[in-house]
Design an enzyme around this catalytic site. Structure first.
Site, PDB file in Angstrom:
ATOM      1  N   ARG A 105       0.740  -1.078   0.139  1.00  0.00           N
ATOM      2  CA  ARG A 105      -0.061   0.010  -0.055  1.00  0.00           C
ATOM      3  C   ARG A 105       0.814   1.350   0.143  1.00  0.00           C
ATOM      4  O   ARG A 105       2.309   1.028   0.092  1.00  0.00           O
ATOM      5  CB  ARG A 105      -1.145  -0.047   1.197  1.00  0.00           C
ATOM      6  N   GLY A 106       0.239   2.474  -0.151  1.00  0.00           N
ATOM      7  CA  GLY A 106       1.093   3.590  -0.206  1.00  0.00           C
ATOM      8  C   GLY A 106       1.092   4.088  -1.820  1.00  0.00           C
ATOM      9  O   GLY A 106       1.426   3.190  -2.589  1.00  0.00           O
ATOM     10  N   ALA A 107       0.855   5.189  -1.962  1.00  0.00           N
ATOM     11  CA  ALA A 107       0.553   5.566  -3.529  1.00  0.00           C
ATOM     12  C   ALA A 107       1.744   5.237  -4.232  1.00  0.00           C
ATOM     13  O   ALA A 107       1.593   4.438  -5.410  1.00  0.00           O
ATOM     14  CB  ALA A 107       0.307   7.042  -3.449  1.00  0.00           C
ATOM     15  N   ARG A 150      -7.270  -0.461  -7.038  1.00  0.00           N
ATOM     16  CA  ARG A 150      -7.545   0.455  -5.998  1.00  0.00           C
ATOM     17  C   ARG A 150      -7.766   1.714  -6.754  1.00  0.00           C
ATOM     18  O   ARG A 150      -6.913   2.149  -7.777  1.00  0.00           O
ATOM     19  CB  ARG A 150      -6.392   0.526  -4.977  1.00  0.00           C
ATOM     20  N   GLN A 199      -2.046   1.973   9.936  1.00  0.00           N
ATOM     21  CA  GLN A 199      -0.617   2.441   9.311  1.00  0.00           C
ATOM     22  C   GLN A 199       0.368   3.123  10.238  1.00  0.00           C
ATOM     23  O   GLN A 199       1.507   2.727  10.144  1.00  0.00           O
ATOM     24  CB  GLN A 199      -0.773   3.221   8.107  1.00  0.00           C
ATOM     25  N   ASP A 214      -2.680  10.814  -2.222  1.00  0.00           N
ATOM     26  CA  ASP A 214      -2.851   9.650  -2.827  1.00  0.00           C
ATOM     27  C   ASP A 214      -3.195  10.244  -4.330  1.00  0.00           C
ATOM     28  O   ASP A 214      -3.246   9.731  -5.435  1.00  0.00           O
ATOM     29  CB  ASP A 214      -3.940   8.770  -2.411  1.00  0.00           C
ATOM     30  N   ASN A 248      -6.028  12.062   0.734  1.00  0.00           N
ATOM     31  CA  ASN A 248      -5.094  11.283   1.371  1.00  0.00           C
ATOM     32  C   ASN A 248      -5.680  10.514   2.590  1.00  0.00           C
ATOM     33  O   ASN A 248      -7.380  10.528   2.767  1.00  0.00           O
ATOM     34  CB  ASN A 248      -4.195  12.284   2.195  1.00  0.00           C
ATOM     35  N   LYS A 249      -5.102   9.711   3.099  1.00  0.00           N
ATOM     36  CA  LYS A 249      -5.636   8.774   4.092  1.00  0.00           C
ATOM     37  C   LYS A 249      -6.669   9.479   5.076  1.00  0.00           C
ATOM     38  O   LYS A 249      -6.690  10.600   5.475  1.00  0.00           O
ATOM     39  CB  LYS A 249      -4.594   8.130   5.195  1.00  0.00           C
TER      40      LYS A 249
END
Ligand code: MRU
Length: 345
Positions: free
Chosen positions: A46-48, A88, A195, A236, A246-247
């Protein structure tokens, strides 16, 4: 301990399964595009920026056994891109990376499928290597915004695990710590996937950076107590007007920062900026499985049958953002103009 979100050994894409960190180190071996899709969709990676690189290798894995004409190879590459992009929806780095592979193939349309396979692999490696350089520059530019004695608040995980190296917001934190020494961090745990608690706390500890972990709902109080000098988050997808997905929880921090007059920065490579969209209204926001909210670390915490919202991201309006730290420099309001300028050189 060296943290590596992924590496390609020439045949297999190895992904460090982030669902089990920091307790277990599990190597996920991706041999096909379906393995990569699954790893991204289930958040093993995960993570852009990291999912962008994984998807780039996914393109190669999906093409490497192809047999047939160049025309059908190109058709297959287009279908693969659509398939991988569907893993995603919010982080634009995924579609950006698969587009780079596809564009490279299309611009070499006179070559044979065997040559095009190698071209796809080289481009995936380029995307991986560029990520390291881009993130280093983000750290260099971003660290200019801080000084000795500062405490930086952050959310989610934007470190080496979310990228290939250095991280994005994490790179700003790490470089500031290297330069000024007396830098500390407040990291939000980041429910529901944790996270912050599982991954950022692990990376901060490994880097020897002093930090405190807080629950997400403590953010307002620590700001009110004057414990935060500035906030840096990842992104993101950033729209051309600066609105930033973003998150989930990032928007909350930006609102709180505005109230408490604390600078709020976003750190991301240019590959996270989506010039095709005018504002954050156009960003697709992923909704994940309700189990992530009703359960915590595999344990049910809510009664059976409750209905939940599980938006994985939120959108921070550009008016609440002090600056966007990129690998080409820092963009300040008005973002429409300053973001456009970043792409000009
Ligand atoms: O759902 P995740 O863990 O993939 O979300 C990650 C984030 O929101 C990060 O802040 C963003 O991708 C930037 S990572 C360098």
């Amino acid at each position: 301990m060296e943290i590596r979100s992924l590496y390609f050994d020439g045949s297999i894409l190895h992904i460090l399964d982030q669902r089990y960190l920091p307790f277990e180190v599990i190597d996920v071996q991706c041999k096909t595009e379906c393995d990569v899709w699954e790893a991204i969709n289930k958040m093993k990676i995960r993570g852009a920026p990291a999912i962008g690189v994984a998807a780039a290798y996914g393109m190669y894995l999906g093409l490497r056994n192809f047999e047939g004409s160049t025309e059908t190879f190109i058709q297959k590459a287009k279908e693969l891109k659509d398939y991988l992009d569907s893993a995603r929806p919010t982080a634009v780095n995924l579609a950006w990376a698969t587009k780079r592979i596809l564009d490279k193939i299309l611009s070499n349309g006179e070559k044979s499928p065997e040559e095009l396979k190698q071209i796809a692999l080289i481009e995936a490696k380029n995307i991986e290597n560029e990520d390291i350089e881009r993130n280093f520059k983000i750290g260099e530019f971003g660290s200019e915004l801080f000084t000795d004695g500062d405490t930086i608040m952050t959310i989610c995980n934007t470190g080496e695990l979310a990228t290939i190296k250095h991280g994005t917001a994490f790179s700003v934190i790490k470089r500031s710590f290297e330069k000024y020494k007396n830098i500390s961090v407040i990291a939000l745990e980041t429910r529901p996937y944790l996270q912050g608690a599982r991954l950022t706390a692990f990376e901060l500890k490994e880097a020897g950076i002093p930090f405190r972990l807080i629950t997400d709902n403590m953010a307002a109080f620590v700001m009110q107590k004057g414990l935060v000098s500035g906030i840096v988050t990842g992104a993101d997808r950033i729209a051309s007007n600066g609105d930033t997905a973003n998150k989930v929880g990032t928007y909350m921090l930006a609102v709180l920062a505005h109230y408490h007059k604390i600078p709020f920065y976003v750190a991301a490579p240019l590959s996270t900026i989506d010039l095709n969209i005018e504002s954050g209204k156009e960003i697709p926001i992923e909704e994940r499985n309700s189990d992530e909210v009703t359960h915590c670390m595999g344990q049910r915490i809510a009664p059976n049958g409750v209905e939940v919202y599980n938006f994985s991201f939120d959108v921070t309006p550009h008016e609440l953002i002090t600056g966007i730290i990129t690998d080409k420099g820092i963009a300040y309001p008005p973002f429409k103009k300053s973001i456009k300028k970043l792409f000009e050189f």
